[in-house]
Design a protein around this motif. Structure first.
Motif, PDB file in Angstrom:
ATOM      1  N   TYR A  14       0.851  -1.181   0.000  1.00 18.23           N
ATOM      2  CA  TYR A  14       0.000   0.000   0.000  1.00 18.23           C
ATOM      3  C   TYR A  14       0.890   1.235   0.000  1.00 18.23           C
ATOM      4  CZ  TYR A  14      -3.456  -3.455   1.155  1.00 18.23           C
ATOM      5  OH  TYR A  14      -4.256  -4.554   1.108  1.00 18.23           O
TER       6      TYR A  14
ATOM      7  N   PHE B  30       0.882   5.614   0.399  1.00 13.42           N
ATOM      8  CA  PHE B  30       0.146   6.712   1.025  1.00 13.42           C
ATOM      9  C   PHE B  30       0.843   8.039   0.749  1.00 13.42           C
ATOM     10  CE2 PHE B  30      -2.105   3.761   3.899  1.00 13.42           C
ATOM     11  CZ  PHE B  30      -1.216   2.693   3.965  1.00 13.42           C
TER      12      PHE B  30
ATOM     13  N   ARG C 276      -4.580   7.274  -0.407  1.00  8.99           N
ATOM     14  CA  ARG C 276      -4.069   5.910  -0.214  1.00  8.99           C
ATOM     15  C   ARG C 276      -4.314   5.111  -1.489  1.00  8.99           C
ATOM     16  NH1 ARG C 276      -7.329   1.523   1.343  1.00  8.99           N
ATOM     17  NH2 ARG C 276      -6.320  -0.151   2.472  1.00  8.99           N
TER      18      ARG C 276
ATOM     19  N   SER D 113       3.825   0.642   2.768  1.00  6.92           N
ATOM     20  CA  SER D 113       3.665  -0.416   3.759  1.00  6.92           C
ATOM     21  C   SER D 113       3.331  -1.716   3.050  1.00  6.92           C
ATOM     22  CB  SER D 113       2.561  -0.046   4.755  1.00  6.92           C
ATOM     23  OG  SER D 113       2.476  -1.018   5.762  1.00  6.92           O
ATOM     24  N   ALA D 114       4.090  -2.761   3.351  1.00 10.55           N
ATOM     25  CA  ALA D 114       3.817  -4.062   2.750  1.00 10.55           C
ATOM     26  C   ALA D 114       2.629  -4.704   3.454  1.00 10.55           C
ATOM     27  CB  ALA D 114       5.044  -4.966   2.857  1.00 10.55           C
ATOM     28  N   SER D 115       1.853  -5.411   2.708  1.00  9.70           N
ATOM     29  CA  SER D 115       0.672  -6.067   3.260  1.00  9.70           C
ATOM     30  C   SER D 115       1.074  -7.029   4.363  1.00  9.70           C
ATOM     31  CB  SER D 115      -0.027  -6.825   2.133  1.00  9.70           C
ATOM     32  OG  SER D 115      -1.176  -7.463   2.617  1.00  9.70           O
ATOM     33  N   GLY D 116       0.316  -7.012   5.460  1.00  7.66           N
ATOM     34  CA  GLY D 116       0.584  -7.942   6.550  1.00  7.66           C
ATOM     35  C   GLY D 116       1.718  -7.548   7.469  1.00  7.66           C
ATOM     36  N   THR D 117       2.317  -6.406   7.214  1.00  5.07           N
ATOM     37  CA  THR D 117       3.385  -5.925   8.107  1.00  5.07           C
ATOM     38  C   THR D 117       2.883  -4.718   8.887  1.00  5.07           C
ATOM     39  OG1 THR D 117       4.396  -4.270   6.652  1.00  5.07           O
ATOM     40  CG2 THR D 117       5.074  -6.569   6.341  1.00  5.07           C
ATOM     41  N   TYR D 118       3.651  -4.314   9.828  1.00  5.88           N
ATOM     42  CA  TYR D 118       3.311  -3.154  10.640  1.00  5.88           C
ATOM     43  C   TYR D 118       4.280  -2.007  10.408  1.00  5.88           C
ATOM     44  CZ  TYR D 118       0.207  -6.325  13.042  1.00  5.88           C
ATOM     45  OH  TYR D 118      -0.792  -7.212  13.321  1.00  5.88           O
ATOM     46  N   LYS D 119       5.121  -2.148   9.407  1.00  6.27           N
ATOM     47  CA  LYS D 119       6.150  -1.146   9.179  1.00  6.27           C
ATOM     48  C   LYS D 119       5.727  -0.211   8.045  1.00  6.27           C
ATOM     49  CE  LYS D 119      11.113  -1.225   9.611  1.00  6.27           C
ATOM     50  NZ  LYS D 119      12.310  -2.048   9.536  1.00  6.27           N
ATOM     51  N   TYR D 120       5.673   1.053   8.351  1.00  8.29           N
ATOM     52  CA  TYR D 120       5.388   2.085   7.357  1.00  8.29           C
ATOM     53  C   TYR D 120       6.682   2.855   7.143  1.00  8.29           C
ATOM     54  CZ  TYR D 120       0.465   1.173   8.415  1.00  8.29           C
ATOM     55  OH  TYR D 120      -0.765   0.575   8.600  1.00  8.29           O
TER      56      TYR D 120
ATOM     57  N   PHE E 172       8.630   5.957   5.409  1.00  4.94           N
ATOM     58  CA  PHE E 172       8.349   7.288   4.879  1.00  4.94           C
ATOM     59  C   PHE E 172       9.512   7.810   4.044  1.00  4.94           C
ATOM     60  CE2 PHE E 172       4.417   8.713   6.923  1.00  4.94           C
ATOM     61  CZ  PHE E 172       4.246   7.715   7.861  1.00  4.94           C
TER      62      PHE E 172
END
Lengths: 114, 113
Positions: free
Chosen positions: A33, A35, A50, A95-102, A104
């Motif tokens: 995703y 943003f 998004r 952000s990769a799907s299924g991860t919590y890391k965004y 920037f």
């Protein structure tokens, strides 16, 4: 590792005109995703738009639209009919799907001139 | 009603002191984050908690200790403050990771003298 690059540290645009902010990213993920966030002088980070990578259609949100080129790994933001209130730092994020890391980018400072 | 609220908004303190920043979200999100924004506006993830469990711990000095008493709260405690800790610290939350939009707090500006 994923990276996000914004190559324009600063830009300016006349009120009512159109401006495009660039963002490129690098990833080996297929599902992710993207943003755009805006940070006005007030400091508050606000989501602008998004995009899901699996959708070919470019996201739009009123005067804001993106040009998503998946093969080129490019995700630019177009602001139409620029307004003084659009003056802000703009951050591209991944952000990769299924991860919590965004992750920037380093941001582009946009100034809208009266 | 503020969705993600951080306190305090401003902190000025001396080197060597200990300080805490508190964050609360009323969105019912499962995941909370701390980001650091330096003087060049670069945003870097520090920590992330999902349902009170630490899931991201970037290379942050262990003077920084996050605590999540429940999924609506994520606090950041910093020991032995250094000049380089001066920054804006943002708390954020999301329903889960990846696909979801981050909702940010207003930031806490920490100045270490």
């Amino acid at each position: 590792a994923q990276t996000v690059t914004q190559s324009q540290p600063e830009m300016s645009v006349q009120e009512a005109e159109t401006v495009t902010l660039s963002c490129t990213y690098d990833t080996s993920e297929s599902n992710y995703y993207l943003f755009w966030y805006k940070q006005p002088p007030s400091r508050q980070m606000i989501l602008v738009i998004r995009q899901e990578a699996y959708k070919q259609q470019n996201a739009t949100e009123n005067r804001f639209s993106v040009n998503f080129q998946k093969a080129a790994k490019s995700f630019s933001l177009k602001i139409s009919d620029s307004q003084l209130g659009d003056t802000a730092m703009y951050f591209c994020a991944f952000s990769a799907s299924g991860t919590y890391k965004y992750i920037f980018g380093t941001g582009t400072r946009l100034k809208v001139l009266a | 009603d503020t969705a993600v609220s951080q306190t305090p908004k401003y902190l000025v303190t001396q080197m060597g002191n200990d300080k805490s920043i508190k964050c609360e979200q009323n969105l019912g999100h499962d995941t909370m984050y701390w980001y650091k924004q330096d003087s060049k506006k670069f945003l870097k993830i520090m920590f992330s908690y999902n349902n009170k469990e630490l899931i991201i711990n970037e290379t942050v000095p262990n003077r920084f200790s996050p605590k999540s008493p429940d999924k609506a709260h994520l606090n950041l405690h910093i020991n032995s403050l250094e000049l380089g800790d001066s920054a804006v610290y943002f708390c954020a939350s999301s329903p889960r990771g990846g696909a979801n939009v981050l909702t940010f707090g207003a930031g806490s500006r920490l100045t270490v003298l």
